[in-house]
Write a protein that holds these residues in place. Structure first.
Motif, PDB file in Angstrom:
ATOM      1  N   PRO A 185      11.720  46.232 -20.661  1.00 23.87           N
ATOM      2  CA  PRO A 185      12.280  47.191 -21.498  1.00 23.87           C
ATOM      3  C   PRO A 185      11.407  48.358 -21.869  1.00 23.87           C
ATOM      4  N   ARG A 186      11.870  49.492 -22.592  1.00 21.77           N
ATOM      5  CA  ARG A 186      10.872  50.586 -22.812  1.00 21.77           C
ATOM      6  C   ARG A 186      10.196  50.079 -24.119  1.00 21.77           C
ATOM      7  N   PRO A 213       4.308  57.469 -19.633  1.00 24.96           N
ATOM      8  CA  PRO A 213       5.107  56.714 -18.848  1.00 24.96           C
ATOM      9  C   PRO A 213       4.259  55.489 -17.953  1.00 24.96           C
ATOM     10  N   HIS A 214       2.922  55.884 -17.677  1.00 23.71           N
ATOM     11  CA  HIS A 214       2.115  55.042 -17.019  1.00 23.71           C
ATOM     12  C   HIS A 214       1.551  54.164 -17.935  1.00 23.71           C
ATOM     13  N   ARG A 215       1.466  54.212 -19.263  1.00 19.15           N
ATOM     14  CA  ARG A 215       0.675  53.679 -20.044  1.00 19.15           C
ATOM     15  C   ARG A 215       1.445  52.827 -21.147  1.00 19.15           C
ATOM     16  N   LEU A 216       1.219  51.321 -21.114  1.00 20.59           N
ATOM     17  CA  LEU A 216       2.099  50.689 -22.077  1.00 20.59           C
ATOM     18  C   LEU A 216       1.128  50.400 -23.141  1.00 20.59           C
ATOM     19  N   LEU A 217       1.563  50.728 -24.448  1.00 19.08           N
ATOM     20  CA  LEU A 217       0.837  50.299 -25.691  1.00 19.08           C
ATOM     21  C   LEU A 217       1.340  49.139 -26.339  1.00 19.08           C
ATOM     22  N   VAL A 218       0.486  48.321 -26.710  1.00 20.53           N
ATOM     23  CA  VAL A 218       0.617  46.967 -27.526  1.00 20.53           C
ATOM     24  C   VAL A 218       0.200  47.212 -28.685  1.00 20.53           C
ATOM     25  N   GLN A 269      10.792  58.469 -29.588  1.00 17.24           N
ATOM     26  CA  GLN A 269      10.394  59.571 -28.763  1.00 17.24           C
ATOM     27  C   GLN A 269       9.327  59.176 -27.818  1.00 17.24           C
ATOM     28  N   ALA A 270       8.585  58.016 -27.924  1.00 16.14           N
ATOM     29  CA  ALA A 270       7.346  57.554 -27.021  1.00 16.14           C
ATOM     30  C   ALA A 270       7.884  57.441 -25.607  1.00 16.14           C
ATOM     31  N   PRO A 271       7.310  58.187 -24.709  1.00 17.23           N
ATOM     32  CA  PRO A 271       7.704  58.451 -23.329  1.00 17.23           C
ATOM     33  C   PRO A 271       7.268  57.179 -22.417  1.00 17.23           C
ATOM     34  N   GLY A 272       6.473  56.052 -22.992  1.00 20.50           N
ATOM     35  CA  GLY A 272       6.027  55.085 -22.303  1.00 20.50           C
ATOM     36  C   GLY A 272       6.473  53.592 -23.143  1.00 20.50           C
TER      37      GLY A 272
END
Length: 188
Positions: A2-3, A85-90, A132-135
């Motif tokens: 999921p996003r 879109p190419h970067r996941l943030l935790v 609004q986060a694209p990734g």
């Protein structure tokens, strides 16, 4: 994936480990992907220094190549600048982020406690930035409302504020996972 996902649970329930394993899977899923941990904790004492160092070592073993962004207060700006879109943030974790805004420990270490209205504005900015986060974004938070009601008014206010924050973030996220004894239970 999921996003957006919120992972909640008690202390040592496996929240951070789950988030890191999801990040590892994300990185392995396709070439050109990135992952970054947004660390909100601050080392106010020796025990917290040791805890942060242990988390860094464990994370380096589980998710080699995961970058770290240290930001104790302005998560809205981090999401706006670093989400892609190419970067996941935790984001690990919302509990310490809230602590950095509301708890008086800051004053003991020479930092002025921000006014309560600053927290409310930051909370609104954060929720907007999350929407609004694209990734992809994975958020980690403690569930501390399952225990006894604390005696002190400040601690009761903090428990209430974290419960409200967790509810807001859960409503905004595509998936919510509760961790208990290292096991995930999907709530949403």
């Amino acid at each position: 994936m999921p996003r957006t996902e919120l992972i909640v649970g008690g202390q040592k329930s496996g929240k951070s480990r789950r988030a890191e394993l999801l990040a590892r899977d994300w990185l392995a899923g396709a070439a050109g992907r990135e992952a970054a941990l947004v660390a909100t904790g601050q080392a106010w004492d020796a025990e917290m220094h040791a805890r942060i160092a242990r988390h860094q070592r464990d994370r380096a073993e589980r998710v080699p190549g995961m970058a770290t962004i240290e930001e104790p207060r302005d998560l809205a700006a981090v999401l706006a600048v670093h989400s892609a879109p190419h970067r996941l943030l935790v984001v690990d974790c919302l509990t310490l982020w809230l602590t950095n805004w509301l708890m008086p420990a800051m004053e003991e270490h020479g930092q002025k406690k921000p006014p309560a209205q600053s927290w409310k504005a930051q909370d609104a900015l954060f929720l907007k930035a999350l929407s609004q986060a694209p990734g992809p974004v994975i958020l980690v938070s403690n569930e501390i409302g399952l225990g006894v009601i604390p005696l002190g008014a400040d601690v009761r206010a903090f428990v209430d504020a974290l419960g409200t924050l967790n509810q807001q973030v859960a409503a905004a996220c595509d998936r919510v996972t509760l961790m208990a004894a290292g096991l995930p239970l999907q709530l949403k």
